[in-house]
Design a protein around this motif. Structure first.
Motif, PDB file in Angstrom:
ATOM      1  N   ASN A   1      -0.137  -6.306  13.385  1.00  0.00           N
ATOM      2  CA  ASN A   1      -0.120  -5.367  12.341  1.00  0.00           C
ATOM      3  C   ASN A   1       1.082  -5.968  11.268  1.00  0.00           C
ATOM      4  OD1 ASN A   1      -2.187  -3.287  12.740  1.00  0.00           O
ATOM      5  ND2 ASN A   1      -0.635  -2.324  14.057  1.00  0.00           N
TER       6      ASN A   1
ATOM      7  N   ALA B   1       2.577   5.985   5.733  1.00  0.00           N
ATOM      8  CA  ALA B   1       1.534   5.812   7.036  1.00  0.00           C
ATOM      9  C   ALA B   1       2.628   5.493   8.092  1.00  0.00           C
ATOM     10  CB  ALA B   1       0.861   4.500   6.596  1.00  0.00           C
ATOM     11  N   SER B   2       2.058   5.563   9.312  1.00  0.00           N
ATOM     12  CA  SER B   2       2.650   5.466  10.416  1.00  0.00           C
ATOM     13  C   SER B   2       3.037   4.070  10.672  1.00  0.00           C
ATOM     14  CB  SER B   2       1.785   6.099  11.626  1.00  0.00           C
ATOM     15  OG  SER B   2       0.693   5.343  11.883  1.00  0.00           O
ATOM     16  N   GLY B   3       2.675   3.053   9.987  1.00  0.00           N
ATOM     17  CA  GLY B   3       3.082   1.607  10.105  1.00  0.00           C
ATOM     18  C   GLY B   3       2.559   0.519   9.016  1.00  0.00           C
ATOM     19  N   GLU B   4       2.786  -0.447   9.321  1.00  0.00           N
ATOM     20  CA  GLU B   4       2.205  -1.680   8.186  1.00  0.00           C
ATOM     21  C   GLU B   4       0.697  -1.744   8.620  1.00  0.00           C
ATOM     22  OE1 GLU B   4       5.102  -5.008   6.678  1.00  0.00           O
ATOM     23  OE2 GLU B   4       4.297  -5.488   8.740  1.00  0.00           O
ATOM     24  N   ASN B   5      -0.232  -1.924   7.677  1.00  0.00           N
ATOM     25  CA  ASN B   5      -1.527  -2.099   7.773  1.00  0.00           C
ATOM     26  C   ASN B   5      -2.323  -1.024   8.384  1.00  0.00           C
ATOM     27  OD1 ASN B   5      -1.319  -4.598   6.265  1.00  0.00           O
ATOM     28  ND2 ASN B   5      -1.149  -5.711   8.311  1.00  0.00           N
ATOM     29  N   VAL B   6      -1.890   0.139   8.327  1.00  0.00           N
ATOM     30  CA  VAL B   6      -2.319   1.430   8.921  1.00  0.00           C
ATOM     31  C   VAL B   6      -2.740   2.342   7.607  1.00  0.00           C
ATOM     32  CG1 VAL B   6      -1.859   3.602  10.241  1.00  0.00           C
ATOM     33  CG2 VAL B   6      -0.871   1.212  10.969  1.00  0.00           C
ATOM     34  N   PRO B   7      -3.983   3.066   7.624  1.00  0.00           N
ATOM     35  CA  PRO B   7      -4.092   3.867   6.317  1.00  0.00           C
ATOM     36  C   PRO B   7      -3.227   4.951   6.381  1.00  0.00           C
ATOM     37  CG  PRO B   7      -6.133   3.529   8.084  1.00  0.00           C
ATOM     38  CD  PRO B   7      -4.895   2.880   8.563  1.00  0.00           C
TER      39      PRO B   7
END
Length: 651
Positions: free
Chosen positions: A416, A587-593
């Motif tokens: 991610n 969002a809850s992290g990188e590359n997370v919707p």
């Protein structure tokens, strides 16, 4: 004359000392400049790593903690290096999979750690097993720990039982970890006597000086059979740090015990840190020498300064007495956990939430929910089922080792990462696994050319402190001279100052005065007369934004109030406001919707964002069914309490 018994002393100055007194702001250069002398004192070991140092190196100092460890090891050739390992939490604030625990331990040992002091906040041996196995597997010294606290369920019998479980796992020694200074001299003697009767391993005692009992507790502990104790150099000792090594040395000189330490070296080290302290403490250290209230609220040394800071950030410092009282109530609700990372953050943050919300458990951080669910381990005392229902709803607590639910992390650790080219070594991968957002920020900063890097959050924090405490500081420059070097003012502190100086060089100036925080900067040119009393003004206007230093976001000094006022001027009929000051994450992290998007509808209770505050990630829920009209803040941006973060349309 018979030979004295040698007391082994671990020096904590380079880890717990500055973590407790300076909020962990010691730089690597600060250590390297004195490490040769420290290495020659004659200590049993040097605690130099672990705890909050890993996080703060990346987050505030913009340093690589792995490189720090290697540099220390390259200089300290005589004394074993030691770290504090949070069991299954490693150096983070949650449980990590066994594969990460094993690889972290292996890499830390390869880079210089000889002794791993391993603890669990709940004294749940299930959370220690993987770390102890890893340390033994890779050939280092595994020191188990008892997180010491006072409660109706924490008896000598229970501590001995917990210690036996760790011995069965293969620990080489055991530390009584008194993180809040609660260990009394009487209990020190009783507990260590009981441990020696039931165990056949060395016992070490670690106390904080907060309550004023630590020196006496050390004395009684040594008499009862403890073989080692923790101390800090006197200029980095006392209050929420450890007892001063010089005092301990003098105490035992008149007994059958001796420390065997080089006193001249200690004096040199003490002066070094005494001289350094004003630059690193940033006003910390003005607390009372003894805090007897610690015996009530039990907040440990590493947390008490942060606790005050958390309340200040929430504009609620006046509620400190109420928050301290609330800590004892929350701790009881949660089954009397010892207050040490991460449970100190869990209990302390929930207490602050209860106070600033004006309603107990109106906002419950996800970490508190996880704790009640059993994801941090077994509470020392059972939690009331009614309280479990209040926090978890229909969810059921687990009854197995929390890490059993975690999939191996390393195979997919960096999938991610938006910019994988920022990761240079395997150590970077480990750092990213532990602190994703913080590590990425550090990697981005590191990738900038050294001469173009922005200031570190710690440096900006210090400059803001100097400006606040010494507002009259100014720099006077005589005509034709260079700007004098000063830790209080640098030309790069201001946009446009270099332009001003260039113009100044072309003028005949008697004096150039730059004042921090002024709205206008003026250059006064002499008329060429011998007296020089008549001036022509060449006014160079500078806006406030060009003059004022803007602290970086992680330092917690960004002007979020101004942003809140700007947003407040917008004509939004209905908004969702931040319930606390913190860092906004959509969002809850990188590359997370993202949790929500503009134009979408949400139901009451849906998670709409996360606010990171007080080291915990707090999920913010929609207060009612609504449509998200506009998201008013950017990801990773600091927000003020009551700042509008989303404009909504009620359904």
């Amino acid at each position: 004359m018979k030979d004295n018994k040698i007391i082994r002393i671990t020096d904590t100055t380079l880890r717990d000392g500055h973590q407790s007194l300076w909020a962990t702001r010691m730089r690597t250069d600060d250590i390297i400049n004195i490490i040769d002398t420290i290495d020659n004192v004659g200590y049993y070991s040097l605690e130099v790593w672990g705890g909050a140092t890993f996080d703060v190196c990346l987050r505030f100092l913009r340093e690589n903690p792995w490189e720090r460890l290697r540099l220390i090891k390259s200089k300290a050739k005589k004394t074993p290096l030691q770290m504090l390992l949070r069991g299954q939490n490693v150096v983070g604030y949650k449980n990590y999979p066994d594969d990460l625990v094993d690889r972290f331990v292996e890499t830390a040992h390869e880079n210089g750690i000889d002794i791993f002091r391993i603890f669990d906040a709940l004294n749940d041996s299930r959370n220690l097993n993987a770390a102890i196995k890893a340390v033994k597997k890779h050939g280092a010294h595994a020191q188990g720990s008892l997180s010491y606290t006072i409660s109706p369920v924490h008896t000598i019998k229970k501590y001995v039982q917990d210690a036996k479980e760790q011995v069965d796992m293969g620990i080489d020694s055991l530390c009584i970890k008194d993180m809040a200074g609660l260990l009394s001299p009487t209990m020190s003697h009783k507990l260590i006597s009981a441990l020696n009767e039931n165990l056949d391993i060395p016992i070490q005692v670690h106390c904080h000086a907060t309550s004023g009992m630590s020196e006496s507790s050390y004395y009684e502990g040594i008499k009862a059979g403890a073989g080692a104790i923790d101390c800090a150099i006197s200029s980095m000792a006392g209050f929420s740090s450890q007892p001063p090594v010089e005092t301990i040395n003098a105490m035992f000189k008149e007994t059958e015990f001796d420390t065997g330490l080089d006193i001249d070296a200690l004096r040199k080290i003490n002066k070094y840190f005494a001289d350094l302290s004003p630059k690193r403490s940033k006003g910390r250290g003005h607390e009372p020498i003894i805090d007897s209230e610690i015996l009530v609220h039990q907040i440990p040394g590493g947390m008490i300064s942060n606790f005050r800071s958390q309340l200040e950030q929430q504009d609620a410092l006046e509620k400190l007495p109420e928050a301290l009282e609330e800590v004892t109530k929350v701790r009881k609700d949660l089954g009397y956990p010892p207050l040490v990372t991460p449970t100190s953050q869990i209990v302390g943050t929930q207490a602050v939430m209860n106070v600033i919300m004006g309603e107990r458990y109106k906002v419950v951080p996800q970490e508190v929910k996880n704790y009640v669910k059993g994801m941090y381990g077994r509470p020392p005392a059972p939690i009331d089922p009614k309280f479990v229902k209040q926090i978890l709803g229909d969810e059921k607590p687990i009854d197995h080792r929390p890490a059993d639910d975690l999939e191996p992390m390393l195979p997919n650790a960096t999938k991610n990462v938006a910019n994988p080219e920022l990761i240079e070594t395997e150590e970077d991968i480990l750092s990213y696994c532990l602190f994703p957002e913080v590590s990425v920020e550090y990697f981005k900063w590191r990738a900038i050319a050294e001469d173009k890097r922005p200031k570190t959050p710690a440096d900006i924090e210090f400059e803001a402190f100097v400006e606040e405490t010494q507002p009259e500081k100014k720099v006077a420059v005589q005509a034709g001279s260079e700007v004098p070097a000063s830790p209080m003012l640098h030309s790069e502190d201001y946009d446009g100052v270099n332009t001003i100086l260039e113009k100044a060089a072309k003028m005949q100036l008697n004096e150039l005065v730059i004042r921090k925080g002024d709205f206008n900067l003026s250059l006064r040119s002499g008329n060429g007369s011998a007296k020089g009393h008549v001036y022509e003004e060449a006014a160079i206007e500078q806006t406030t934004s060009a003059v004022e230093t803007k602290p970086a976001r992680p330092a917690g000094e960004e002007e979020v109030v101004e942003k809140a006022e700007e947003q407040g001027s917008q004509d939004y009929k209905d908004t969702i406001d931040a319930v606390m000051a913190g860092t906004y994450y959509g969002a809850s992290g990188e590359n997370v919707p993202p949790f929500v998007e503009e134009g979408k509808t949400v139901n009451k209770g849906d998670t709409i964002c996360v606010l990171e505050a007080m080291k915990l990630f707090n999920e913010i829920e929609a207060p009612e069914n609504c449509k998200i009209v506009k998201i008013l803040v950017k990801n990773g941006e600091m927000v003020a309490k009551n700042q509008a973060i989303m404009a909504i349309e009620k359904m």
